[in-house]
Scaffold this active site. Structure first.
Site, PDB file in Angstrom:
ATOM      1  N   CYS A   1      -8.648  12.534  -3.265  1.00 24.91           N
ATOM      2  CA  CYS A   1      -7.224  12.768  -3.567  1.00 24.91           C
ATOM      3  C   CYS A   1      -6.945  14.219  -3.923  1.00 24.91           C
ATOM      4  O   CYS A   1      -7.714  14.834  -4.668  1.00 24.91           O
ATOM      5  CB  CYS A   1      -6.796  11.944  -4.779  1.00 24.91           C
TER       6      CYS A   1
ATOM      7  N   ARG B   1       2.810   5.916   3.303  1.00 30.40           N
ATOM      8  CA  ARG B   1       2.119   5.885   2.008  1.00 30.40           C
ATOM      9  C   ARG B   1       2.272   7.234   1.305  1.00 30.40           C
ATOM     10  O   ARG B   1       2.494   7.314   0.127  1.00 30.40           O
ATOM     11  CB  ARG B   1       0.632   5.540   2.194  1.00 30.40           C
TER      12      ARG B   1
ATOM     13  N   GLY C   1     -13.534   3.234  -2.660  1.00 30.39           N
ATOM     14  CA  GLY C   1     -13.511   3.828  -1.326  1.00 30.39           C
ATOM     15  C   GLY C   1     -14.816   4.545  -1.049  1.00 30.39           C
ATOM     16  O   GLY C   1     -15.617   4.151  -0.197  1.00 30.39           O
TER      17      GLY C   1
ATOM     18  N   GLU D   1     -25.585  15.808 -22.485  1.00 28.01           N
ATOM     19  CA  GLU D   1     -26.802  15.142 -22.953  1.00 28.01           C
ATOM     20  C   GLU D   1     -27.015  13.786 -22.272  1.00 28.01           C
ATOM     21  O   GLU D   1     -28.140  13.304 -22.159  1.00 28.01           O
ATOM     22  CB  GLU D   1     -26.663  14.886 -24.453  1.00 28.01           C
TER      23      GLU D   1
ATOM     24  N   GLY E   1      -4.132   9.073  -8.048  1.00 29.75           N
ATOM     25  CA  GLY E   1      -4.645  10.443  -7.962  1.00 29.75           C
ATOM     26  C   GLY E   1      -6.088  10.644  -8.412  1.00 29.75           C
ATOM     27  O   GLY E   1      -6.553  11.775  -8.452  1.00 29.75           O
TER      28      GLY E   1
ATOM     29  N   ASP F   1       0.837  -1.199   0.000  1.00 28.07           N
ATOM     30  CA  ASP F   1       0.000   0.000   0.000  1.00 28.07           C
ATOM     31  C   ASP F   1       0.876   1.254   0.000  1.00 28.07           C
ATOM     32  O   ASP F   1       1.137   1.830   1.050  1.00 28.07           O
ATOM     33  CB  ASP F   1      -0.880  -0.085   1.264  1.00 28.07           C
TER      34      ASP F   1
ATOM     35  N   GLY G   1      -9.808   3.956  -7.781  1.00 31.66           N
ATOM     36  CA  GLY G   1      -9.963   5.404  -7.655  1.00 31.66           C
ATOM     37  C   GLY G   1     -10.928   5.987  -8.664  1.00 31.66           C
ATOM     38  O   GLY G   1     -10.851   5.713  -9.859  1.00 31.66           O
TER      39      GLY G   1
HETATM   40  P1  XMP Z   1     -12.547   6.684  -4.360  1.00 29.89           P
HETATM   41  O1  XMP Z   1     -12.738   7.492  -5.606  1.00 29.89           O
HETATM   42  O2  XMP Z   1     -13.316   5.420  -4.360  1.00 29.89           O
HETATM   43  O3  XMP Z   1     -10.993   6.306  -4.352  1.00 29.89           O
HETATM   44  O4  XMP Z   1     -12.802   7.532  -3.157  1.00 29.89           O
HETATM   45  C1  XMP Z   1     -10.385   5.555  -3.328  1.00 29.89           C
HETATM   46  C2  XMP Z   1      -8.897   5.449  -3.601  1.00 29.89           C
HETATM   47  O5  XMP Z   1      -8.239   6.715  -3.425  1.00 29.89           O
HETATM   48  C3  XMP Z   1      -6.865   6.489  -3.070  1.00 29.89           C
HETATM   49  N1  XMP Z   1      -6.567   7.303  -1.891  1.00 29.89           N
HETATM   50  C4  XMP Z   1      -5.911   8.474  -1.938  1.00 29.89           C
HETATM   51  N2  XMP Z   1      -5.307   9.112  -2.963  1.00 29.89           N
HETATM   52  N3  XMP Z   1      -4.698  10.870  -1.510  1.00 29.89           N
HETATM   53  C5  XMP Z   1      -4.665  10.290  -2.744  1.00 29.89           C
HETATM   54  O6  XMP Z   1      -4.084  10.873  -3.653  1.00 29.89           O
HETATM   55  C6  XMP Z   1      -5.280  10.287  -0.424  1.00 29.89           C
HETATM   56  O7  XMP Z   1      -5.292  10.837   0.672  1.00 29.89           O
HETATM   57  C7  XMP Z   1      -5.907   9.028  -0.652  1.00 29.89           C
HETATM   58  N4  XMP Z   1      -6.532   8.144   0.175  1.00 29.89           N
HETATM   59  C8  XMP Z   1      -6.943   7.117  -0.638  1.00 29.89           C
HETATM   60  C9  XMP Z   1      -6.699   5.012  -2.818  1.00 29.89           C
HETATM   61  O8  XMP Z   1      -6.100   4.487  -3.962  1.00 29.89           O
HETATM   62  C10 XMP Z   1      -8.142   4.549  -2.648  1.00 29.89           C
HETATM   63  O9  XMP Z   1      -8.307   3.178  -2.941  1.00 29.89           O
END
Ligand code: XMP
Length: 489
Positions: A310, A409, A368, A473, A305, A252, A346
């Protein structure tokens, strides 16, 4: 100084890749002989572990602890425990998931006959179980249940209240045999013993009923729920502790394509038995280097990202949107004839995004935000203006980093720079509601593409870029929706 000059740099600027994202693409409807209900969503989470729906929860401290991992695995997906806690706490979460159900419990919680009733009650409450095999050394001498202790004096000893005549079975008893015995003797727990009477395992009615209730669950070979856990590549001790319990370890880090990370991962791969997913990566080159320089990787976590929390790209400009990253890594995997599954991570806002990621070669998506909305997520629930919300934060957000346990991380490459935000997401109720929406939507998408299974989607799906006006659209338009203000129409 400071001015970009020369052919090389101009060429670099004009030949830049277009790093597309979910909102830029649509799935083209294709010839289909598949109805959504016929679409089968099982897929590989790693080289050696399959799951029954392609949804994996993010290792984040407002998304995945034991409750989320248990719920998701029961529904056929996978939870990855976060690591923003001590190694002991992460191990305890893992144990809880593995104990939630199993065909034969090997890691049985027992009590000595010389302990008190008070301690027996505490132990049952702590592990949320209804009874304990009683041992002297390793030998089974009785069984004590909630009924035995309920009105007993807490100061009495276990041997004074336990049932001494225990129905047992040999350690190689199969499930059918166990079922017969449980029924014949009308008991709920069947301890398994060897010829010397030593306790070797436990079969319970509760586990059998759970198996029937969750037929689609993702399980390991012992019938326990499948589980992943996040680890730092620099913490071999924690990885080895978790390796004893979980099926999958997820390296991670926010930027896996890094010399120190590669070196540490190499060592880790030699020391652990679990399947190891590496990431996050976002380029062809990172996948190529991982495939050629590291032996034994079992999965890629892809996308940098794009997560909803993020700020990495905003503050550093470094990143690789999940769609672009998935295509890059899928190309490398294909070029090297590898079967390492890709997990797109992400920015997934719904089943359509999952369909796009899978169309580009992913085997599963990591989520997430959508899971943070659920009851099983650890974040706090609050009410704002008559509606419920749950806390959701990036692991690189200031408050998550203040916990300082997963700071490597985001900490190392960007000292002192937060790479995430903290906020609130609307409460959705139980995670099975979200899973139902994702599953039904993805089956519909795959139906449009004519794909019965995930690998068929890799072959058949055709994507197109959509213009800005096309994407406007694509949403409801020219209608006043109940949630909107009158000015919009
Ligand atoms: P979603 O879009 O589902 O994405 O909220 C979850 C993923 O975001 C990553 N993650 C981060 N990326 N800063 C980042 O740039 C952060 O603080 C952060 N925390 C989580 C991670 O890959 C997760 O699975």
């Amino acid at each position: 100084m400071g001015v970009i000059q020369g052919e090389g740099f101009r060429a670099k600027a004009s030949q830049t890749d277009l790093a597309v994202t979910f909102r830029d693409l649509i799935l083209l409807p294709g010839w289909t002989e598949v109805e959504p209900s016929q679409v089968e969503l099982s897929t590989q989470a790693t080289l050696h572990h399959s799951i029954n729906i392609p949804f994996i929860s993010s290792p984040m401290d407002t998304v995945t602890e034991s409750d989320m991992a248990i719920a998701l695995a029961r529904l056929g997906g996978l939870g990855v425990l976060h690591r923003n806690c001590t190694a002991e706490e992460e191990v305890e979460m893992a144990r809880k998931v593995k104990r939630a159900e199993s065909l034969i419990i090997k890691d049985v919680i027992t009590i000595s006959s010389a302990e008190t009733v008070r301690y027996a009650t505490e132990l049952m409450q702590k592990h949320n179980i209804s009874g304990l095999p009683v041992v002297e050394g390793e030998t089974l001498v009785g069984i004590v249940t909630g009924r035995d202790v309920r009105f007993a004096d807490p100061g009495l000893l276990v041997k004074d209240v336990m049932t001494k005549k225990v129905v047992t079975a040999p350690e190689d008893t199969n499930i059918e045999g166990a079922k017969e015995l449980l029924h014949k003797h009308r008991v709920e727990k069947l301890p398994l013993t060897d010829k010397q009477g030593r306790l070797k395992g436990l079969i319970t009615i509760k586990d059998m009923l759970l198996r029937g209730r969750f037929p689609n669950a993702a399980r390991d070979e012992n019938g326990q729920l499948l589980l992943g856990a996040a680890v730092s590549p620099f913490d071999l001790k924690r990885a080895k502790m978790l390796d004893e319990i979980v099926d999958i370890l997820v390296i991670d880090v926010s930027h896996f394509h890094n010399a120190n990370v590669f070196n540490s991962t190499k060592k880790l791969l030699e020391e652990v038995e679990a399947d190891v997913i590496v990431g996050s990566i976002g380029t062809y080159k990172a996948a190529e280097d991982a495939l050629t320089k590291l032996e034994g990787i079992a999965g890629f976590r892809v996308g940098i990202g794009s997560g909803s929390i993020c700020t990495t790209m905003e503050s550093t400009k470094a990143g690789s949107p999940t769609v672009y990253a998935t295509a890059q890594v899928a190309d490398a995997v294909q070029t090297y004839g590898s079967k390492v599954p890709i997990i797109s991570d992400g920015g997934i806002r719904g089943p359509g995004d999952a369909a796009v990621a899978l169309s580009l070669g992913a085997s599963a998506v990591m989520i997430g935000n959508l899971f943070a909305r659920c009851r099983e997520a650890p974040g706090t629930l609050i009410a704002i203006g008559g509606r419920y919300y749950k806390q959701y934060r990036g692991m690189g957000s200031p408050s998550a980093m203040a916990k300082r346990l997963a700071t490597d991380r985001y900490g190392a490459p960007s000292k002192g720079l937060p790479e995430g935000v903290e906020g609130w997401v609307p409460y959705k109720g139980e995670v099975n509601v979200v899973i139902q929406e994702l599953t039904a939507g993805l089956q519909a998408s795959m139906g449009y593409a004519g794909a019965r299974k995930v690998p068929e989607l890799w072959e058949k799906a055709r994507l197109a870029a959509i213009s800005q006006s096309g994407s406007e659209e694509a949403r409801p338009h020219d209608i006043l929706l109940p949630s909107e203000s009158p000015e919009r129409v």
